[in-house]
Every structure is written in C-alpha cells, then in structure tokens.
Design a protein around this motif. Structure first.
Motif, PDB file in Angstrom:
ATOM      1  N   PRO A   1     -83.144  31.444 -13.104  1.00  0.00           N
ATOM      2  CA  PRO A   1     -83.403  31.498 -11.539  1.00  0.00           C
ATOM      3  C   PRO A   1     -82.188  31.525 -10.633  1.00  0.00           C
ATOM      4  O   PRO A   1     -82.348  32.522  -9.839  1.00  0.00           O
ATOM      5  CB  PRO A   1     -84.579  30.693 -11.081  1.00  0.00           C
TER       6      PRO A   1
ATOM      7  N   ASP B   1     -90.735  33.080  -5.285  1.00  0.00           N
ATOM      8  CA  ASP B   1     -91.094  32.754  -6.971  1.00  0.00           C
ATOM      9  C   ASP B   1     -90.059  31.980  -7.618  1.00  0.00           C
ATOM     10  O   ASP B   1     -89.908  30.980  -7.963  1.00  0.00           O
ATOM     11  CB  ASP B   1     -91.487  33.951  -7.626  1.00  0.00           C
ATOM     12  N   LEU B   2     -88.847  32.404  -7.389  1.00  0.00           N
ATOM     13  CA  LEU B   2     -87.300  32.026  -7.753  1.00  0.00           C
ATOM     14  C   LEU B   2     -87.022  30.551  -7.196  1.00  0.00           C
ATOM     15  O   LEU B   2     -86.725  29.756  -7.836  1.00  0.00           O
ATOM     16  CB  LEU B   2     -86.101  32.791  -7.694  1.00  0.00           C
TER      17      LEU B   2
ATOM     18  N   ARG C   1     -89.358  28.646  -6.004  1.00  0.00           N
ATOM     19  CA  ARG C   1     -90.219  27.670  -6.576  1.00  0.00           C
ATOM     20  C   ARG C   1     -89.898  27.138  -7.881  1.00  0.00           C
ATOM     21  O   ARG C   1     -89.937  26.171  -8.010  1.00  0.00           O
ATOM     22  CB  ARG C   1     -91.683  28.521  -6.455  1.00  0.00           C
ATOM     23  N   ARG C   2     -89.356  28.199  -8.580  1.00  0.00           N
ATOM     24  CA  ARG C   2     -88.950  27.537  -9.746  1.00  0.00           C
ATOM     25  C   ARG C   2     -87.891  26.659  -9.782  1.00  0.00           C
ATOM     26  O   ARG C   2     -87.612  25.770 -10.770  1.00  0.00           O
ATOM     27  CB  ARG C   2     -88.642  28.757 -10.680  1.00  0.00           C
ATOM     28  N   LEU C   3     -87.029  26.813  -8.833  1.00  0.00           N
ATOM     29  CA  LEU C   3     -85.682  26.012  -8.522  1.00  0.00           C
ATOM     30  C   LEU C   3     -86.124  24.672  -7.643  1.00  0.00           C
ATOM     31  O   LEU C   3     -85.247  23.935  -7.509  1.00  0.00           O
ATOM     32  CB  LEU C   3     -84.578  26.688  -7.883  1.00  0.00           C
TER      33      LEU C   3
ATOM     34  N   SER D   1     -89.282  28.437  -0.430  1.00  0.00           N
ATOM     35  CA  SER D   1     -90.301  29.193  -1.387  1.00  0.00           C
ATOM     36  C   SER D   1     -91.582  29.482  -0.155  1.00  0.00           C
ATOM     37  O   SER D   1     -91.964  30.767  -0.094  1.00  0.00           O
ATOM     38  CB  SER D   1     -90.818  28.639  -2.422  1.00  0.00           C
TER      39      SER D   1
ATOM     40  N   ARG E   1    -100.731  30.812  -3.805  1.00  0.00           N
ATOM     41  CA  ARG E   1     -99.223  30.421  -3.981  1.00  0.00           C
ATOM     42  C   ARG E   1     -98.943  29.445  -3.122  1.00  0.00           C
ATOM     43  O   ARG E   1     -98.222  28.122  -3.276  1.00  0.00           O
ATOM     44  CB  ARG E   1     -98.185  31.583  -4.372  1.00  0.00           C
TER      45      ARG E   1
END
Lengths: 424, 131
Positions: A356, A384-385, A387-389, A395, A418
């Motif tokens: 990400p 989204d990225l 959130r992943r990080l 986010s 989300r």
C-alpha cells in the motif's frame, strides 16, 4: 417459393409469425430501406407499411420463402407509391419517385452481403463524429437496436420528448448536411471505428454502472451493448472491436456477484467468485486473447483492459491474482493511452503488487495534480490504502470526500459503511 | 453540394510565427487550393483582413449602430472562407482534413442552404402584392 397455406394458419398464428419476423429482421430491413430510400423517416414509414402489408397478405398467400427480401421490396414499393400519390399535387415529387426507382434498381438490394453492409452503414451513420455525442447514443439505440424512444428516455433518466427531439435533430442533420450512408474507407476507418466503439461502451457502462439513480445497474442496456459488440465483431472483426466485446463480456460475467441482494456494491476482492458467469468469462477471455494475437505490436485500450479483466477472471481467489501481470498491463495502458483514471488504476495495481505504501505515493502524486479532485473513486482508493496502513484519520477524511462526491445510492451506502467500520 | 468552410486563426500566434515557417505554410495552402481548383472542388474563396479592420453593424433602437471590431471577441477569428464543392459531408471532411490551413486553426464546415423554394415563394408574395 411460397409455402402452402395450411388451415391451421389462423390469423393469430400468422400475427405471431409476423411479430417474430419483425423481432429478427426489422433492423436489417430498416438498414437496407434507408440505403434504398435515402432518408431515415421515409424508410421507417416504409418499414411499417411493409409489415402491415405482410399482416394482410401472408395469411392469404403464405409466408414467402425469403421474408426479408419480400419485406424490403414491399417497403420500397410502398414508399415509391406514396411519393407518386403526392406527385399528383406536386410535380416535383415525380422526380423524387423516379430517383427512388433508379436507386432501388441498383445491385446488392437484398442479398445477404449487401444487407450486412447496410447494418454497418447504419451504425457508422448513427455514430458519425459530426453528431453530438448524446445524439449518437440515442440514435444508435433507436435505429440500430430498435429500442423505443420511451425505453431510451427511461434508461437515461430523461423525458421522451427531450429524447425524441434529440433524435429528430440528428436525423435532420444527417439529411441536410448530407452525412453519407457508407462504411468509411480504410484510411478513415480506425478513427471512425473508435467513435462507434465508444458509443457501444458508453451504452454498456450506463447499463453496468448507471451514472445516477437508485440502482447500480441497468442490465438491458448492457445486453444491447453486447449485442452491438457481437454485430461489430461479426461484420468488422478489427482487434479493437474484438477487444471491446471481450471486455464487456468479462465485466458482465461479474454482474450478479457485484451487488448484494439489497443492491449494495461488492468490491472485486469481496465477491463470491462462484457467482461469476463461467460461460461469459470463457468467451470474454478467448476474445481478449484473440484481440491481443491479432495485432500484438500496438494494442488498443479496449484490448488491454480486456486482458486485465481476463487476469482477474483467471484467479480462483483474490490472493491468487497475478498482480505482477495486472500492474504491467496498466503500465502499458498508461504509456500508450494515458489518462488520470488509468494512472489511478495503475496505482491501485502497484499497491497490490508492491504494498500500500507504494500505491499511496502514486495516488498522492496524482491527486496533487488536481485533475482527479472531483473523482470519487480517487479519494476512495486513497482512503482504502490509508485504511490498510492504519492511517485512520486520513482514511476517514478521504472517505468523507468520496461520500460527498458519490452519485448513486449504493455508492453512498458503501462509503458510509466503510466510515462506520472506521468508527465514524 | 456546396460546403462553406470557415477557417479560423489565432492572430497573435500568426503574427509571432517566424517568417520562414509562415512562407512554408502559405505555399502549402496555395498549392492545395490550386489542386482543389484543378479538381473542381474550389467554388470560391476569400482571405480576410485582420479582425482589427472589421466593423460591425447592428440594429439597435430603430437604427443601425456601428461599432468597431468583429462581432465576437474571441482568441480565434475568422481568417478566410472557402466555398467547397463536395459530394457529401464525408467528402468535404476528407478534402478539408488534408488542407494545410487546418494546422493554423480550426475549420468549421457548414453545408450551404438551398433557399430556391423560399425565394420562389417570396417572389410569388411580392408579385401578388404588386398586383
């Protein structure tokens, strides 16, 4: 050759026969009548006169061996007839009638090859670059697909009268500016075909991802687009047309898996892949491969997108996706057909391949250029990225931007979900 | 059928074009015009002086008002007109796509309108009024 009249051929059976012939043949016949009569409106009247004549005559005389040829010839005579009747009051009409008779005497009237060409002529006339883009769309659906004005209006959330006016104006322009009824010559073909394919893809997308409104998709429009795509591949098997048909089938194969029973949007990685339509996937993948093989040196954008969709189709699980290949294809697409949206997709693919962090750097650079400020999916991809990080604050901010820009209800609900998951 | 081709140019850009480049462009344009003429496609044509030399007449408050300059103040101004003889719109587009002038600015192609019927009717009306 005329088939014998059987006593069972009641009037009701015959009207069903005529209706079936209408469904199967009316667009072919119209395309040929436009060539013979030189005018869209005259040809439409002639088409209806021809079918009325069939309803009267076929019960008595039987169904002709070649209904299409019979109807083309009936339509032509009816049109010449009505011009002749007007000639009694206006001498100038006699010249028109004679002209029509001369045109009609030309070769290739109703042989299959001539008719196939007529359908292509019709498509190229309806998608002529001298017509406004929304008029091309409306005219293609009306004349080539045979949708009614009401159907097209409701699909595009406009009123039938607005749509009818758009079609009338486009037909007047074809007649008055003299837009010819022809398939473009080889040197103009690539550009003109591109205009046609864009109309087809617009129709598909409106059906696959409606630009506004309560539901995500309008399957009828996608079905029409796929039919048009098949017709083009049959009549003009250029790699772009093959690639587009492959792309549409691969996207269509995921239609059922794309939305929940409540109409919510389901992302590719969360879709139940057993619900993907195997047959459409197989056909779409084969077409994508065929398009790539036809002209591997210079791939068009539809073919590259079809190849990307085929890679997704080949993966039994999201984790098994060949992101290496997808990122490479997006890099090729960004190089040969650059656009901010393509770069966004490339960034997402890079995020899947390299992590990400790498994708976020690309998206931030892209957003800094300002071209995607109003594009909801750019903010959603960034969200989204983040959130992943684990960058929750960033986010949330990006999801809020996407939510403010969302245009359909299901999109809105997805962004809201989300945000809730992030504790908002 | 006649198509009127309106050629637009960006005056400022044109004025700052180096002389050699300008000559080359003009030679190409005139040569292409000659070819159109030879093939019977060039029905008429005129180049226009700078839009700065234009005057606009307008009916205002019951009389003609005269103002300096072109009707529309845009970056690209009408630079010339060409009356093209072509079979149909595709033919006109083909012929004008190859005209080197398209590199200097956009061409607008407008089909000529046939007013024969309208004129005949008008003549009838005027004849009736004179009786």
């Amino acid at each position: 050759m005329i088939s014998p009249i059987s006593p069972e051929n009641s009037a009701r059976d015959m009207s069903e026969v005529v209706a079936a012939v209408y469904r199967a043949e009316s667009r072919h016949i119209l395309a040929t009548l436009i060539r013979l009569l030189g005018d869209f409106d005259v040809a439409e009247d002639a088409l209806h006169d021809a079918f009325r004549a069939a309803l009267e005559q076929w019960p008595k005389e039987g169904v002709p061996a070649n209904p299409r040829a019979w109807l083309v010839s009936a339509g032509r005579f009816k049109a010449i007839d009505s011009v002749r009747r007007r000639a009694r009051f206006d001498a100038a009409q006699e010249d028109v009638a004679r002209q029509l008779e001369a045109n009609a005497a030309g070769s290739g009237d109703s042989d299959d090859e001539g008719i196939a060409d007529d359908r292509l002529r019709l498509i190229f006339s309806c998608c002529h670059p001298a017509l406004a883009p929304d008029a091309r769309l409306a005219l293609t659906l009306r004349e080539v697909c045979g949708l009614t004005t009401e159907e097209i209006a409701s699909a595009f959330l406009t009123t039938p009268s607005t749509l009818a006016q758009r079609i009338v104006r486009a037909k007047a322009k074809i007649r008055d500016a003299r837009i010819p009824y022809q398939v473009p010559a080889a040197d103009e073909l690539p550009e003109r075909l591109d205009a046609v394919l864009h109309v087809v893809y617009l129709v598909f997308n409106e059906g696959y991802s409606a630009s506004t409104g309560a539901s995500v998709t309008r399957p009828d429009l996608s079905g029409e687009a796929i039919r048009l795509g098949r017709l083009l591949v049959e009549l003009l098997p250029e790699p772009e047309a093959i690639g587009l048909l492959g792309l549409m089938l691969l996207q269509e194969s995921r239609r059922d898996a794309r939305t929940s029973p409540d109409g919510d949007l389901i992302l590719l990685e969360e879709q139940d892949r057993s619900r993907w339509n195997r047959q459409q996937m197989a056909e779409g993948t084969a077409l994508a491969e065929r398009a790539v093989a036809t002209r591997p040196a210079r791939l068009d954008s539809f073919t590259i997108q079809a190849a990307i969709a085929a890679v997704h189709a080949a993966a039994p699980t999201p984790a098994a996706t060949d992101w290496q290949r997808i990122a490479a294809l997006y890099e090729q697409l960004a190089r040969e057909h650059p656009s901010p949206v393509v770069e966004l997709n490339r960034a997402v693919a890079v995020a899947m391949r390299d992590g990400p962090e790498a994708g976020l750097a690309l998206i931030d650079a892209l957003l800094a250029r300002g071209e995607l400020d109003d594009y909801r999916f750019a903010h959603a991809a960034r969200a989204d990225l983040c959130r992943r990080l684990g960058k929750t604050v960033e986010s949330v901010a990006s999801y809020e931007k996407s939510l403010a820009l969302a245009r359909q209800e299901p999109e809105r609900r997805f962004f809201e979900r989300r945000l809730r998951e992030l504790g908002r | 059928m006649k198509y009127i081709c309106l050629g637009y140019i960006d005056q400022k850009k044109w004025e700052t074009t180096p002389e050699g480049e300008m000559h080359e462009m003009m030679d190409e344009c005139f040569a292409y015009d000659d070819m159109l003429r030879k093939n019977g496609h060039f029905a008429a044509g005129e180049a226009l002086q700078s839009a700065q030399n234009a005057v606009t007449l307008r009916w205002k408050n019951g009389k003609v008002s005269i103002t300096d300059g072109p009707f529309a103040e845009t970056k690209e101004q009408l630079g010339g007109i060409l009356v093209l003889e072509a079979k149909d719109l595709n033919h006109a587009i083909q012929l004008m796509s190859k005209h080197p002038g398209v590199k200097a600015g956009p061409f607008e192609i407008r089909p000529a309108d046939d007013l024969t019927g309208m004129i005949r009717e008008s003549e009838r009306r005027r004849a009736a009024a004179a009786r």
